[in-house]
Structures are given as structure tokens and as C-alpha cells.
Design an enzyme around this catalytic site. Structure first.
Site, PDB file in Angstrom:
ATOM      1  N   GLY A 158       0.861  -1.190   0.000  1.00  0.00           N
ATOM      2  CA  GLY A 158       0.000   0.000   0.000  1.00  0.00           C
ATOM      3  C   GLY A 158       0.893   1.234   0.000  1.00  0.00           C
ATOM      4  O   GLY A 158       2.070   1.176  -0.399  1.00  0.00           O
ATOM      5  N   ILE A 160       2.405   2.867   2.359  1.00  0.00           N
ATOM      6  CA  ILE A 160       3.645   2.798   3.156  1.00  0.00           C
ATOM      7  C   ILE A 160       4.662   1.899   2.464  1.00  0.00           C
ATOM      8  O   ILE A 160       5.852   2.226   2.392  1.00  0.00           O
ATOM      9  CB  ILE A 160       3.349   2.321   4.597  1.00  0.00           C
ATOM     10  CG1 ILE A 160       2.453   3.341   5.313  1.00  0.00           C
ATOM     11  CG2 ILE A 160       4.646   2.107   5.369  1.00  0.00           C
ATOM     12  CD1 ILE A 160       1.893   2.861   6.651  1.00  0.00           C
ATOM     13  N   ARG A 180      -2.106  -8.432  -2.583  1.00  0.00           N
ATOM     14  CA  ARG A 180      -3.290  -9.000  -3.236  1.00  0.00           C
ATOM     15  C   ARG A 180      -3.418  -8.507  -4.670  1.00  0.00           C
ATOM     16  O   ARG A 180      -3.687  -9.245  -5.574  1.00  0.00           O
ATOM     17  CB  ARG A 180      -4.541  -8.615  -2.441  1.00  0.00           C
ATOM     18  CG  ARG A 180      -5.241  -9.824  -1.873  1.00  0.00           C
ATOM     19  CD  ARG A 180      -6.547  -9.448  -1.306  1.00  0.00           C
ATOM     20  NE  ARG A 180      -6.369  -8.393  -0.303  1.00  0.00           N
ATOM     21  CZ  ARG A 180      -7.065  -8.293   0.805  1.00  0.00           C
ATOM     22  NH1 ARG A 180      -7.984  -9.174   1.072  1.00  0.00           N
ATOM     23  NH2 ARG A 180      -6.882  -7.315   1.657  1.00  0.00           N
ATOM     24  N   THR A 239       7.094  -3.180  10.850  1.00  0.00           N
ATOM     25  CA  THR A 239       6.556  -1.902  11.330  1.00  0.00           C
ATOM     26  C   THR A 239       5.031  -1.899  11.182  1.00  0.00           C
ATOM     27  O   THR A 239       4.418  -0.836  11.218  1.00  0.00           O
ATOM     28  CB  THR A 239       7.131  -0.713  10.524  1.00  0.00           C
ATOM     29  OG1 THR A 239       6.916  -0.951   9.133  1.00  0.00           O
ATOM     30  CG2 THR A 239       8.607  -0.512  10.790  1.00  0.00           C
ATOM     31  N   ARG A 241       2.030  -4.712  12.329  1.00  0.00           N
ATOM     32  CA  ARG A 241       1.401  -5.091  13.583  1.00  0.00           C
ATOM     33  C   ARG A 241       2.074  -6.342  14.112  1.00  0.00           C
ATOM     34  O   ARG A 241       2.400  -7.246  13.348  1.00  0.00           O
ATOM     35  CB  ARG A 241      -0.102  -5.370  13.379  1.00  0.00           C
ATOM     36  CG  ARG A 241      -0.979  -4.129  13.249  1.00  0.00           C
ATOM     37  CD  ARG A 241      -1.102  -3.372  14.576  1.00  0.00           C
ATOM     38  NE  ARG A 241      -1.989  -2.226  14.483  1.00  0.00           N
ATOM     39  CZ  ARG A 241      -1.608  -0.984  14.153  1.00  0.00           C
ATOM     40  NH1 ARG A 241      -0.328  -0.731  13.899  1.00  0.00           N
ATOM     41  NH2 ARG A 241      -2.490  -0.002  14.108  1.00  0.00           N
ATOM     42  N   GLU A 270       1.794  -6.320  22.756  1.00  0.00           N
ATOM     43  CA  GLU A 270       2.245  -5.010  23.228  1.00  0.00           C
ATOM     44  C   GLU A 270       1.530  -4.598  24.508  1.00  0.00           C
ATOM     45  O   GLU A 270       0.316  -4.816  24.608  1.00  0.00           O
ATOM     46  CB  GLU A 270       1.940  -3.961  22.141  1.00  0.00           C
ATOM     47  CG  GLU A 270       3.102  -3.733  21.226  1.00  0.00           C
ATOM     48  CD  GLU A 270       2.788  -2.770  20.106  1.00  0.00           C
ATOM     49  OE1 GLU A 270       3.045  -3.149  18.962  1.00  0.00           O
ATOM     50  OE2 GLU A 270       2.285  -1.672  20.369  1.00  0.00           O
ATOM     51  N   HIS A 288       7.067   0.845  19.118  1.00  0.00           N
ATOM     52  CA  HIS A 288       5.942   1.273  18.263  1.00  0.00           C
ATOM     53  C   HIS A 288       6.003   2.780  17.965  1.00  0.00           C
ATOM     54  O   HIS A 288       5.140   3.543  18.395  1.00  0.00           O
ATOM     55  CB  HIS A 288       4.596   0.901  18.910  1.00  0.00           C
ATOM     56  CG  HIS A 288       3.493   0.768  17.901  1.00  0.00           C
ATOM     57  ND1 HIS A 288       2.419  -0.097  18.044  1.00  0.00           N
ATOM     58  CD2 HIS A 288       3.267   1.414  16.717  1.00  0.00           C
ATOM     59  CE1 HIS A 288       1.610   0.014  17.001  1.00  0.00           C
ATOM     60  NE2 HIS A 288       2.102   0.928  16.182  1.00  0.00           N
ATOM     61  N   GLY A 290       6.393   4.068  14.726  1.00  0.00           N
ATOM     62  CA  GLY A 290       6.231   4.295  13.287  1.00  0.00           C
ATOM     63  C   GLY A 290       5.756   5.694  12.927  1.00  0.00           C
ATOM     64  O   GLY A 290       6.328   6.364  12.068  1.00  0.00           O
TER      65      GLY A 290
HETATM   66  C1  GLV Z   1       0.082   2.899  13.887  1.00  0.00           C
HETATM   67  O1  GLV Z   1       0.493   1.841  14.196  1.00  0.00           O
HETATM   68  C2  GLV Z   1      -1.087   3.111  13.097  1.00  0.00           C
HETATM   69  O2  GLV Z   1      -1.775   2.147  12.707  1.00  0.00           O
HETATM   70  O3  GLV Z   1      -1.397   4.273  12.822  1.00  0.00           O
END
Ligand code: GLV
Length: 322
Positions: A158, A160, A180, A239, A241, A270, A288, A290
Site C-alpha cells: 500500500g 507505506i 493482493r 513496522t 502489527r 504489546e 511502536h 512508526g
Molecule cells: C500505527 O500503528 C497506526 O496504525 O497508525
């Protein structure tokens, strides 16, 4: 409603510009402590709420929705929304929104930083100096691996994933991805990106980066079997989940040399981290982070607030999910 102003519950601390937008159109009740809100307090406030602004640490499930009979919108201040039972919200006519786009660069930056950190052994270097261990420059001291000419395999292409690919290309990496659907012809040409099935990507890439959403289909996508199919000199970066990776299997693979190293920004349970990872020098572990820049968190809060404003004013959500 308070008078004819909607009541908006914000379940955790968010940057002020987001709150300002909400205060302009409604009565805002915001939890302002760094400790998580208690269920009792949350439910007391939700009882009269028209809108809720939530964090990824909130569980928006049937119990949350039962407590909020007038709720019209849940605006999650995150791009991921695996903390929300979207089907339950839909059944009750509650709109769910997330914050895509505004955190793309920050998260891709962090993923690139982790790739550099793990391949150049920066965590180990930091630990060495801070431990007070005597050291001296050495020809063979703490050698890492370069990125130039290496292949990055991105699982989840996607926004990112594409942003990470652009960064990695600047470091001389070639790009493969598993998704996909194929990326557009323009992006594929720009990145010279090759779309692979998952097994081929895992078998052939030097660095494997997880950038896909978490769902039942991606639960433990990286398990003992997939780790065993990776190259022994490969690096895994997550980065996305935590539960996409079987953390116990990863710790074992790092200890046994099944793969060379891993860099994790997210964890299966977490904020706990599998204890076996903590002692491994070939694991880079960060909490976490990101989207954790001032600019990005502010943009996330204002986008979440704008979604609330749009829905409670009778318009369409800007970034609905589902
Ligand atoms: C961070 O982990 C988000 O999903 O924004």
C-alpha cells in the site's frame, strides 16, 4: 448531545490542534492522563456520546458499543483499525474512520531506519558504548552488510510499502513485493518492482519488510515454517502489527541462525516483548514509533477530528474504513 451540541469523547491524549477542531463544533470530554482510561470512566462518558475519538490501544468491541447507545462515529487516530470491530459498528450504524496517508512518510522513514539499524548493527554499537566496555576502532569490528545490490521484499504494497520502496531504491536496493493486487503500471515501472508469490519472496529476498494490515488472514503470516524458508542471511523488519509474526518462533529463528536478524517496531502482545528477544543482539527492538513525529501525530489528530466534524455535521466521513 449537550443542548444541541454533540458530545465528543476522546479516550486518550491527542495533540491540541485536533481538540481545537472538535471544540469548535461540540462539547469535548477528553481523557488527559498518560495512564489508559479506566473502563468505568470511559463507559460513563460514552453513555451520552455522539462521537468517539479512539487510539489503537482502545478495544472498540460490543462492550464499548453497548456503553454508547447514541454513537454515530468512531474516529481512530491510526491507520490500522484492527482494534475496532468494524462489523459490529456497521450493524449498529456507527461509522468508523482511520488516518491513512498522513503517516505514510513517517512510517516509511522508520522502516528504512530499522533496515539501516539492523544491517549496520547500530543497536549493538550503542549498547557496547553505553555498557562501558573498552573498545577501539578495528578493521573487523562489528561488520554489518551493505544494502547496495540487495533485494527488499515488501509484504503489503500500500502507500507505506511504496514509500519504503522509494527510499530503499535510493540506497541501491531492488524491490520485490507481495500484495493482493498489483501496483499501478506507473509505480511498477518507477520502482522496477517485481510482484512475487509469498513463498518466492521469502525464499529470495535479503530484507523482508512487513507493511500489510493485521487481520485473521495475516495472523502469524511469519511463523516457524515461513522463517525456515527465508535465507539464512535474511533480515525481517516489522513496522505493521505485532501478531503478524509468531514472536516465539522468531526468537527461536534468531537464536538458531535460521535468519540473520530482525528489527521490530511492533510486538505480538504489546507492550510486552517476548523475553527471549530481549537478550538477542541480532534483534533491534523499538517501542511502536512508526508514526511518532510531532508533525505526523498532529496531522493524524486533525484528520480524525475532521472526520468527526464531517459526520456529526451530517456530511460524509473523509476517510471511512470498510
Ligand atoms: C500505527 O500503528 C497506526 O496504525 O497508525
Amino acid at each position: 448531545m449537550t443542548g444541541n451540541r454533540p458530545k465528543i469523547v476522546v479516550t486518550g491524549r491527542i495533540p491540541e490542534p485536533g481538540l481545537d477542531r472538535l471544540r469548535a463544533i461540540g462539547e469535548v470530554w477528553a481523557w488527559s492522563d498518560d495512564q489508559p482510561i479506566s473502563i468505568d470512566v470511559r463507559d460513563r462518558e460514552l453513555a451520552t456520546a455522539d462521537a468517539a475519538v479512539t487510539l489503537l490501544t482502545d478495544r472498540v468491541d460490543e462492550a464499548f458499543l453497548d456503553a454508547a447507545p447514541n454513537l454515530r462515529v468512531v474516529a481512530n487516530v491510526a491507520v490500522g483499525f484492527n482494534n475496532i470491530d468494524v462489523d459490529a459498528c456497521r450493524r449498529r450504524g456507527v461509522i468508523v474512520t482511520n488516518t491513512p496517508g498522513v503517516l505514510t512518510d513517517a512510517t516509511a522513514d522508520l522502516a528504512m531506519a530499522l533496515i539501516l539499524m539492523v544491517t549496520r548493527r547500530l543497536g549493538e554499537g550503542e549498547r557496547l558504548i553505553r555498557s562501558g566496555t573498552p573498545w577501539q576502532w578495528g578493521m573487523f569490528m562489528m561488520l554489518g552488510t551493505g544494502l547496495q545490490g540487495r533485494r527488499l521484499g515488501i509484504i503489503g504494497m500500500g502507500g507505506i510499502g511504496v514509500a519504503l520502496a522509494r527510499r530503499a531504491r535510493a540506497f541501491g536496493m531492488s524491490i520485490a513485493y507481495h500484495n493482493r493486487s498489483a501496483v499501478s503500471a506507473d509505480i511498477a515501472a518507477e520502482l522496477e518492482a517485481e510482484r512475487l508469490d509469498l513463498d518466492t519472496l521469502l525464499r529470495t529476498c535479503d530484507v523482508v519488510s512487513l507493511n500489510c494490515p493485521y487481520s485473521p488472514e495475516t495472523h502469524h503470516l511469519i511463523d516457524a515454517r515461513s522463517l525456515a524458508s527465508m535465507r539464512r542471511d535474511a533480515v525481517l523488519v516489522n513496522t505493521a502489527r505485532g501478531p503478524i509474526v509468531d514472536e516465539a518462533a522468531l526468537a527461536m529463528a534468531l537464536r538458531d541462525g535460521t535468519i540473520a536478524a530482525a528489527a521490530l517496531d511492533v510486538f505480538e502482545n504489546e507492550p510486552s516483548v517476548h523475553p527471549d528477544l530481549l537478550g538477542l543482539d541480532n534483534a533491534v527492538l523499538v517501542p511502536h514509533l512508526g508514526s511518532a513525529t510531532i508533525e505526523t501525530r498532529t496531522a493524524m489528530a486533525t484528520l480524525a477530528a475532521d472526520n468527526v466534524v464531517a459526520v456529526v455535521s451530517g456530511g460524509s466521513a473523509i476517510t471511512p474504513v470498510g
